[in-house]
Design a protein around this motif. Structure first.
Motif, PDB file in Angstrom:
ATOM      1  N   ALA A 251      -6.956   7.189  -9.739  1.00 39.79           N
ATOM      2  CA  ALA A 251      -7.701   8.288  -8.891  1.00 39.79           C
ATOM      3  C   ALA A 251      -8.398   9.081 -10.138  1.00 39.79           C
ATOM      4  O   ALA A 251      -9.545   9.338  -9.868  1.00 39.79           O
ATOM      5  CB  ALA A 251      -6.829   9.265  -7.886  1.00 39.79           C
ATOM      6  N   ALA A 252      -7.579   9.703 -11.136  1.00 38.58           N
ATOM      7  CA  ALA A 252      -8.005  10.239 -11.969  1.00 38.58           C
ATOM      8  C   ALA A 252      -9.372   9.602 -12.981  1.00 38.58           C
ATOM      9  O   ALA A 252     -10.009  10.045 -13.152  1.00 38.58           O
ATOM     10  CB  ALA A 252      -6.868  11.025 -12.962  1.00 38.58           C
ATOM     11  N   SER A 253      -8.815   8.306 -13.234  1.00 35.85           N
ATOM     12  CA  SER A 253      -9.735   7.494 -14.033  1.00 35.85           C
ATOM     13  C   SER A 253     -11.288   7.300 -13.237  1.00 35.85           C
ATOM     14  O   SER A 253     -12.186   7.477 -13.631  1.00 35.85           O
ATOM     15  CB  SER A 253      -9.342   6.132 -14.192  1.00 35.85           C
ATOM     16  OG  SER A 253      -8.227   6.225 -14.816  1.00 35.85           O
ATOM     17  N   LEU A 254     -11.007   7.230 -11.798  1.00 30.84           N
ATOM     18  CA  LEU A 254     -12.323   7.157 -11.185  1.00 30.84           C
ATOM     19  C   LEU A 254     -12.812   8.710 -11.173  1.00 30.84           C
ATOM     20  O   LEU A 254     -14.193   8.534 -11.181  1.00 30.84           O
ATOM     21  CB  LEU A 254     -12.074   6.770  -9.683  1.00 30.84           C
ATOM     22  CG  LEU A 254     -11.760   5.047  -9.453  1.00 30.84           C
ATOM     23  CD1 LEU A 254     -11.415   5.249  -7.984  1.00 30.84           C
ATOM     24  CD2 LEU A 254     -12.773   4.325  -9.975  1.00 30.84           C
ATOM     25  N   GLY A 255     -12.440   9.393 -11.038  1.00 30.43           N
ATOM     26  CA  GLY A 255     -13.076  10.819 -11.087  1.00 30.43           C
ATOM     27  C   GLY A 255     -13.631  10.942 -12.492  1.00 30.43           C
ATOM     28  O   GLY A 255     -14.667  11.565 -12.628  1.00 30.43           O
ATOM     29  N   PHE A 256     -12.904  10.740 -13.402  1.00 32.14           N
ATOM     30  CA  PHE A 256     -13.294  10.892 -14.768  1.00 32.14           C
ATOM     31  C   PHE A 256     -14.756  10.200 -14.898  1.00 32.14           C
ATOM     32  O   PHE A 256     -15.544  10.656 -15.761  1.00 32.14           O
ATOM     33  CB  PHE A 256     -12.254  10.350 -15.711  1.00 32.14           C
ATOM     34  CG  PHE A 256     -12.843  10.198 -17.280  1.00 32.14           C
ATOM     35  CD1 PHE A 256     -12.777  11.343 -18.065  1.00 32.14           C
ATOM     36  CD2 PHE A 256     -13.286   9.381 -17.925  1.00 32.14           C
ATOM     37  CE1 PHE A 256     -13.286  11.625 -19.213  1.00 32.14           C
ATOM     38  CE2 PHE A 256     -13.847   9.182 -19.344  1.00 32.14           C
ATOM     39  CZ  PHE A 256     -13.887  10.329 -19.985  1.00 32.14           C
ATOM     40  N   LEU A 257     -14.904   8.795 -14.229  1.00 28.01           N
ATOM     41  CA  LEU A 257     -15.923   8.042 -14.766  1.00 28.01           C
ATOM     42  C   LEU A 257     -17.158   8.643 -13.962  1.00 28.01           C
ATOM     43  O   LEU A 257     -18.354   8.059 -13.617  1.00 28.01           O
ATOM     44  CB  LEU A 257     -15.770   6.617 -14.398  1.00 28.01           C
ATOM     45  CG  LEU A 257     -15.007   5.938 -15.211  1.00 28.01           C
ATOM     46  CD1 LEU A 257     -14.434   4.350 -14.802  1.00 28.01           C
ATOM     47  CD2 LEU A 257     -15.481   5.579 -16.402  1.00 28.01           C
ATOM     48  N   GLY A 258     -16.841   9.619 -12.774  1.00 29.43           N
ATOM     49  CA  GLY A 258     -17.919   9.905 -11.931  1.00 29.43           C
ATOM     50  C   GLY A 258     -18.055   9.140 -10.637  1.00 29.43           C
ATOM     51  O   GLY A 258     -18.798   9.280  -9.771  1.00 29.43           O
ATOM     52  N   LEU A 259     -17.060   8.123 -10.393  1.00 28.96           N
ATOM     53  CA  LEU A 259     -16.992   7.396  -9.285  1.00 28.96           C
ATOM     54  C   LEU A 259     -16.056   8.000  -8.168  1.00 28.96           C
ATOM     55  O   LEU A 259     -15.756   7.186  -7.121  1.00 28.96           O
ATOM     56  CB  LEU A 259     -16.713   6.027  -9.660  1.00 28.96           C
ATOM     57  CG  LEU A 259     -17.427   5.311 -10.420  1.00 28.96           C
ATOM     58  CD1 LEU A 259     -17.190   4.138 -11.016  1.00 28.96           C
ATOM     59  CD2 LEU A 259     -18.954   5.043  -9.968  1.00 28.96           C
ATOM     60  N   GLY A 260     -15.551   9.215  -8.538  1.00 27.31           N
ATOM     61  CA  GLY A 260     -14.257   9.551  -7.427  1.00 27.31           C
ATOM     62  C   GLY A 260     -14.552  10.953  -7.027  1.00 27.31           C
ATOM     63  O   GLY A 260     -15.748  10.991  -6.453  1.00 27.31           O
TER      64      GLY A 260
END
Lengths: 323, 328, 301
Positions: free
Chosen positions: C235-244
């Motif tokens: 979830a954090a990775s998606l957030g980091f990429l701007g996709l979350g």
């Protein structure tokens, strides 16, 4: 595998066509004139019925034609060819790093169970699987680039150096092939941090699996037999135990490759490497369907290929798997 | 102390295992000896320490186990004084061992030929590949079709074949002592006798000493010259086969023999009353005293010494001991 | 009559059998737990994490969202222990509130993907044959993707938001549980008592719910605990990429990403949410490892 790849294509198609996102307005902006939208839809083939679109997509995918990227205006396959070598180089280096350190740590841990080295390696492993890749990357950047300035921060090669002549697209391989040692050195220096950052994650899971399967194997009776033959400890461990312990480890290495490919997306973003992962991310952010479908499918293809290799390796390692 | 035999003399062997339940006192002063070329049967119930004894003789006891004390004089040297490296020269060279479960005792990822050639190569100090012909010869020696079996993997072998392979592996270095740890108990009855007579023939031909660990009195009677009876980590009786079967002295041996079914036997089969003691907390004194019909007071406090009661007949029992308990 | 007699009895027996590892040597388990220092640390971390999520508003005077440009980009101080970001928001407050986001993500994803995975796995394992083939081929297709990449595609196409992240990650996590549940269901199905229940006319549904499910669920639950860390990282990775999750949500990945541009001079913006992720994931991993070790019969002795 072909069946799986077909299914994979279906999923990709499903994700990109049935889920309601509106790429046309994403490309043209919210208040584009009606005709422009229609024209764009026509061009992208969105007015065709879904089965036709699916048919076009699948037949295209088989020959590697994923259409034209809406963002770069290049055929997606060409973009993939341009960006994938970076990703491959990065994951490959990370994998090598992870396999070497992971196996070594795992074996040492199992042999010196509950000794100092085991504790250290276990703590290292558990921290490795707990650190988010993108954050590890940022920390590495902060220390080695910004604070210490000993390693470069971004890109594949120095800003003012020219890359080696294009043969495979992987700078390391190309520079070896062309004998361009300064480019080789520079590429290595640029890859150290990203490869370490990415490899750290995989090292941890490889070390854990190796440790537990080594411990399992060391309890087996045939190890006692090997010892009763009066073989040296190192021979017992490497020849008799490791070969058996590698069987589960190889599976994990295959699976880990999947998380490496995923992690590559993050690493490429953090270290500004022009790889396929970053290409997909940017495609996703701009709803560039074709590049996303192509790139995602390509990743799934590579991953399946790796797992196929793992299956073959399995049979090589384990005679019980041979038919 | 003078050695009681010229090949192996084990005295006062103590082995413990450390577990979360506590310390298991697996061997409690085991006594055992063998002459060259002799066949000794070691019998006793499951958990009496037979296997531990055989592994201790090769010094193959590992964590969480430990040999606490004892002497193992083998061919003139005390194995307890040797370094690991010196010990390795003896294992698979002068002594080898055959385990109970042949299939799991063979390495699943290596073919049979390699595993046999490995021992020979180790003894002769050559490359393994060079010993394939010798390995093939060994396979023929144990009655297997070497051409076929050399390249087979353990999972492709039947239990009987695997045990033949193990025997070939054990005999390949022509050891002075072959330890066979229940070599037949995991096999079908018909295969059992085949394997046993094969072992009998081969050993007669090669002339090496065999220590046969078994819980089967019949097998021992058929195969061995001498018998050692063990109970809960102690040697309780030692004699020649004839002597022991004709004239068992220790109450445990008597009980054991009464429990063996035999054709034409008229008296009732009798189980020994009670159960084997918990070795974490063994009873004081003779470990058999709680089940013993002839128990006397001293048995409850002191471990009886292992003494020669008749010529070549040793027993650990106060009923027969010259020493009726120190001070009395 | 027979059925009425047998069923409750078997149920009780089953229950006892299922609870055996927890039950019979509960003391031993607690003992092992106490001796496993790392597992204790893991438990403490998770407990603190959950308490923080519940009591976040009580632990800080600031708002996680409200901007206050007069205190922007301040270094850690007594006032703002983790410093402030480019909008003058207190990082400490945002990290605290971030735990609420994380708890939500974990709970919902675990529940949804666990539900899908266990249902698919048990149905496939119990019925076997063509049902099994179809369900497992579908699972294989999902497993053919690197997980993060598939989650990215789902999240992006659904449109980046917290809810969609939850949907996307659930879509990729269920496969792991499905495989495991199937393997367990097959194991249980082979037990003779299932045969005997069938022979007295127990319906499929009854067998699945009363017998297969309870018997096969515990290894799946262990796996679910082990995977909670993975869920946060994804979830954090998606957030980091701007996709979350999207700014200004105090989701940890988004916060790390926010601070990227300020990394050189204002290191604290990215560092503290990163530490929060690492510590919580570490907690789950330690706890999960501990549980696995405690339930592992080979390590119990």
């Amino acid at each position: 595998m072909i069946l799986v790849l077909f299914g994979v294509s279906c999923i990709v198609f499903f994700i990109s066509h049935i889920i309601p996102a509106d790429p046309v307005s994403a490309i043209l902006g919210g208040n584009a004139p009606e005709e422009a939208i229609e024209k764009m839809e026509e061009k992208l083939g969105y007015n065709d019925p879904l089965p036709t679109q699916f048919y076009n997509f699948i037949t295209g995918a088989v020959v590697g034609d994923f259409g034209v990227s809406l963002r770069t205006n290049n055929p997606v396959m060409e973009d993939i060819k341009r960006y994938f070598p970076t990703t491959l180089e990065l994951t490959f280096l990370a994998m090598i790093f992870a396999i070497i350190t992971g196996l070594t740590l795992g074996i040492l841990s199992a042999v010196f169970r509950n000794k100092m080295i085991d504790q250290i390696s276990r703590i290292f492993s558990i921290i490795g699987v707990s650190m988010p890749v993108f954050w590890t990357g940022l920390l590495l950047l902060l220390f080695f680039y910004y604070k210490l300035g000993i390693l470069p921060g971004a890109g594949r090669i120095g800003f003012f150096s020219s890359p080696p002549d294009h043969i495979t697209g992987m700078y390391l391989v190309d520079s070896i092939l062309t004998g361009n040692w300064s480019a080789f050195k520079e590429t290595i220096v640029h890859l150290v941090l990203p490869a370490f950052c990415l490899g750290f994650l995989a090292t941890a899971s490889i070390a854990r699996t190796t440790r537990s399967s080594m411990l399992d194997v060391m309890k087996q009776e045939y190890i006692m037999t090997a010892k009763s033959k009066g073989l040296k400890n190192s021979v017992v461990i490497i020849r008799h135990a490791l070969r058996n312990a590698l069987i589960p480890t190889v599976t994990i290495i295959g699976l880990t490759f999947g998380s490496l490919l995923g992690g590559a997306v993050l690493t490429e973003t953090v270290f500004s490497l022009p790889g396929l992962g970053r290409y997909i991310t940017q495609g996703l952010l701009s709803l560039d369907y074709n590049s996303v479908m192509g790139g995602t499918l390509y990743f799934a293809f590579v991953y399946s290929l790796v797992n196929l290799i793992v299956d073959i390796l399995y049979a090589v390692l384990d005679p019980r798997m041979r038919v | 102390m003078e050695a009681r035999a010229n090949l192996l003399d084990v005295s006062n062997l103590n082995v413990v295992f450390y577990t979360y339940r506590g310390v298991i006192k697996a061997l409690n002063g085991v006594e055992l000896w063998m002459n060259k070329g002799e066949r000794l049967g070691v019998v006793g119930e499951t958990g009496c320490g037979k296997s531990v004894t055989s592994k201790s003789v090769m010094r193959l006891i590992e964590e969480p186990g430990e040999i606490l004390s004892g002497d193992i004089i083998f061919d003139g040297r005390n194995l307890m004084d040797l370094s690991e490296a010196e010990m390795r020269k003896i294992r698979g060279n002068e002594m080898s061992i055959i385990f109970q479960e042949p299939v799991s005792a063979l390495n699943p990822v290596m073919n049979v030929g390699f595993q046999i050639a490995e021992v020979i190569a180790k003894k002769k100090n050559t490359r393994i590949k060079k010993q394939y012909p010798a390995a093939a010869e060994m396979l023929e020696f144990v009655g297997l079709d070497s051409e076929r079996v050399m390249k087979m993997y353990p999972h492709e072998l039947s239990g009987g074949m695997a045990q033949r392979v193990m025997i070939a592996m054990g005999l390949a270095p022509q050891p002075k002592l072959l330890i066979a740890d229940e070599p037949t108990s995991s096999l079908d009855v018909t295969i059992q006798s085949q394997i046993l007579s094969l072992l009998d023939d081969l050993v007669s031909e090669l002339g090496n000493a065999v220590m046969l660990i078994s819980h089967d009195m019949g097998v021992v009677a058929e195969f061995c010259d001498k018998v050692l009876v063990m109970y809960a980590g102690n040697s309780v009786e030692y004699a020649s086969v004839k002597n022991l079967f004709r004239n068992p002295i220790h109450p445990y041996t008597k009980g054991l023999l009464k429990a063996v079914p035999r054709i034409g036997r008229i008296d009732e089969l009798k189980a020994i009353k009670g159960t084997v003691p918990d070795l974490v907390d063994p009873p004081l004194g003779c470990r058999f005293h709680k089940r013993c019909p002839n128990v006397i007071d001293i048995c409850k406090v002191e471990l009886p010494p292992f003494e020669e009661i008749e010529p070549d007949h040793y027993v650990a029992c106060y009923n027969y001991s010259s020493d009726k308990g120190g001070d009395q | 009559m027979a059925e009425i007699d047998t069923i409750p009895k078997t149920k009780k027996e089953l229950w006892l059998k299922r609870m055996k590892p927890y039950f019979e040597d509960l003391n031993h388990t607690i003992d092992l737990w106490k001796r496993n220092l790392l597992a204790v640390i893991g438990t403490v971390i998770i407990a603190l994490f959950i308490l923080t999520a519940i009591f976040a508003p009580l632990l800080t005077p600031y708002s996680p969202i409200e901007q206050n440009m007069s205190v922007k980009l301040q270094a850690p101080s007594w006032e703002h222990p983790f410093g402030t970001d480019q909008f003058g928001r207190d990082i400490y407050t945002r990290v605290l509130y971030g735990s609420r986001v994380a708890v939500q993500i974990i709970l919902i994803i675990t529940f949804v993907s666990g539900f899908i995975g266990i249902s698919v796995g048990i149905i496939a394992g119990y019925y076997g044959g063509i049902v099994d083939d179809i369900l497992m081929r579908i699972t294989d297709m999902f497993l053919a993707f690197p997980r993060l990449i598939l989650a990215m595609a789902f999240a992006a196409m659904l449109g980046p938001s917290l809810v969609n992240v939850i949907i996307a990650i659930s879509c990729v996590m269920w496969t792991i549980y499905a495989r495991l549940a199937r393997a367990e269901a097959i194991k249980v199905k082979k037990q003779p008592y299932i045969e005997s229940i069938k022979s007295i006319g127990g319906s499929d549904l009854r067998i699945i719910f009363l017998h297969i499910l309870p018997m096969s669920i515990s290894p799946v639950l262990v796996q679910i605990t082990l995977r909670m860390g993975t869920i946060i990282i994804t979830a954090a990775s998606l957030g980091f990429l701007g996709l979350g999750a999207q700014p200004p949500s105090p989701e940890w990945g988004v916060m790390v990403s926010d601070g990227r541009t300020f990394l050189i001079d204002q290191w604290w913006i990215s560092t503290f949410p990163g530490i929060a992720i690492a510590v919580v994931v570490l907690g789950f991993n330690l706890l999960g490892d501990g549980i696995r070790d405690m339930l592992d019969p080979r390590l119990r002795r």
